[in-house]
Design an enzyme around this catalytic site. Structure first.
Site, PDB file in Angstrom:
ATOM      1  N   TYR A   1       0.849  -1.186   0.000  1.00 15.53           N
ATOM      2  CA  TYR A   1       0.000   0.000   0.000  1.00 15.53           C
ATOM      3  C   TYR A   1       0.887   1.240   0.000  1.00 15.53           C
ATOM      4  CZ  TYR A   1       0.728  -0.415   5.085  1.00 15.53           C
ATOM      5  OH  TYR A   1       1.286  -0.546   6.325  1.00 15.53           O
TER       6      TYR A   1
ATOM      7  N   HIS B   1       6.054  -0.673   1.416  1.00 14.48           N
ATOM      8  CA  HIS B   1       5.966   0.341   0.365  1.00 14.48           C
ATOM      9  C   HIS B   1       6.953   0.124  -0.777  1.00 14.48           C
ATOM     10  CE1 HIS B   1       3.521   2.159   3.315  1.00 14.48           C
ATOM     11  NE2 HIS B   1       4.513   2.525   4.091  1.00 14.48           N
TER      12      HIS B   1
END
Ligand code: C5P
Length: 302
Positions: free
Chosen positions: A231, A278
């Site tokens: 995400y 990430h």
């Protein structure tokens, strides 16, 4: 007859589309929305994306709910009940949708990179209408390099810090319990732990709370990041948020050090920008493309 043509001309001039054609997408000179016909930008930027969670849009589609739940640690929080409580406590809408040829809203997005050290960017950052800071990034003692104004601070429970009465606290709900934590912070103060200990209370103005819509996270993950990373990072969410609400976006404090460490200007830390959840390198690549296309201005620091 003359009178009619003057009225018609005034009418045509007053129409937003005509004014845009004549005067540009905003009143700043260079505007984010000047990119609106750029194929690369059009593929990614959705002008209709839902930014903030409100009473009107808080019912989530099945697909969105499932996607959001998959991000979460095991949690038994009932979203519907939490959502009902939210808007009895917090403001329900913040209207940023007044874009047009007459508006020039300048925004500084301030990440936490160590490249801010010795940058002397403080006055430049403070000169923006909105100064959006991220997570724990402090100003006290760092004013010369990062400025002192904070109109918005984007956080999640594990990164929350005290803020001024005039600052908008913008919560990113990565999980349902984050919404529950937000309620608790301003009421019972009983949530002391999510998956790690969190602050049960912080200083912030409850009338200035804003909540990012889970759909906004999904939009960024799918349309901007093409699913790189699990995400998006808080910084990248903030940057795309700014693209949606500002006419001109300046970006400070983004960029890992030469070893790929996501270093901070205010502490010694070790965190690889691609490690964890990430796709830091992919995010930074997009940031550079946005800069090259003049959608944002990226200040690389020292
Ligand atoms: O480290 P933290 O997540 O608090 O930093 C806020 C944001 O600043 C990050 O999400 C990232 O987008 C950006 N950042 C960066 N390079 C660094 C440190 C932070 O791009 N060295």
């Amino acid at each position: 007859m003359l009178c009619v043509s003057v009225v018609v001309s005034l009418y045509i001039l007053s129409r937003p589309t005509t004014r845009r054609l004549m005067f540009g997408e905003c009143a700043c000179g260079q505007c984010v929305m000047d990119l609106r016909y750029d194929p690369w930008f059009k593929q990614r930027f959705n002008p209709y994306a839902q930014l903030l969670l409100t009473k009107k849009n808080c019912v989530l589609s099945n697909a969105l709910y499932l996607w959001w739940q998959k991000l979460q640690y095991k949690s038994k929080v009932n979203y519907t009940m939490v959502a009902e409580m939210l808007f009895a406590i917090f403001p329900n809408e913040e209207d940023y949708s007044d874009a047009g040829p007459g508006r020039c809203r300048t925004c500084a997005v301030v990440g936490n990179s160590g490249n801010l050290k010795k940058s002397h960017y403080g006055p430049l950052i403070d000169g923006h209408d909105l100064v959006i800071r991220i997570n724990k990034g402090p100003t006290l003692g760092y004013e010369r390099d990062v400025g002192s104004k904070t109109t918005h601070r984007i956080i999640y429970p594990e990164s929350a810090v005290d803020m001024d009465n005039s600052t908008h606290m913008v919560l990113i709900p990565f999980k349902t319990v984050d919404l529950q934590w937000l309620i608790s912070v301003f009421t019972t103060k009983h949530i002391e732990r999510t998956y790690i200990p969190v602050k049960p209370t912080i200083k912030a103005n409850r009338d200035k709370v804003m909540i990012i819509h889970p759909a906004f996270l999904k939009y960024i993950q799918e349309r901007w990041l093409l699913k790189h990373g699990r995400y998006p990072s808080t910084g990248f969410i903030t940057l795309i948020f700014a693209l949606h609400i500002c006419d001109q976006v300046s970006v400070f404090g983004f960029g890992a050090d030469e070893t790929g460490n996501w270093h901070h200007y205010f502490e010694e830390n070790k965190h690889n920008h691609n490690a964890g959840n990430h796709g830091g390198a992919y995010e930074f690549g997009l940031t550079r493309v946005l800069h090259a296309k003049k959608g944002i201005r990226l200040y690389r620091g020292w």
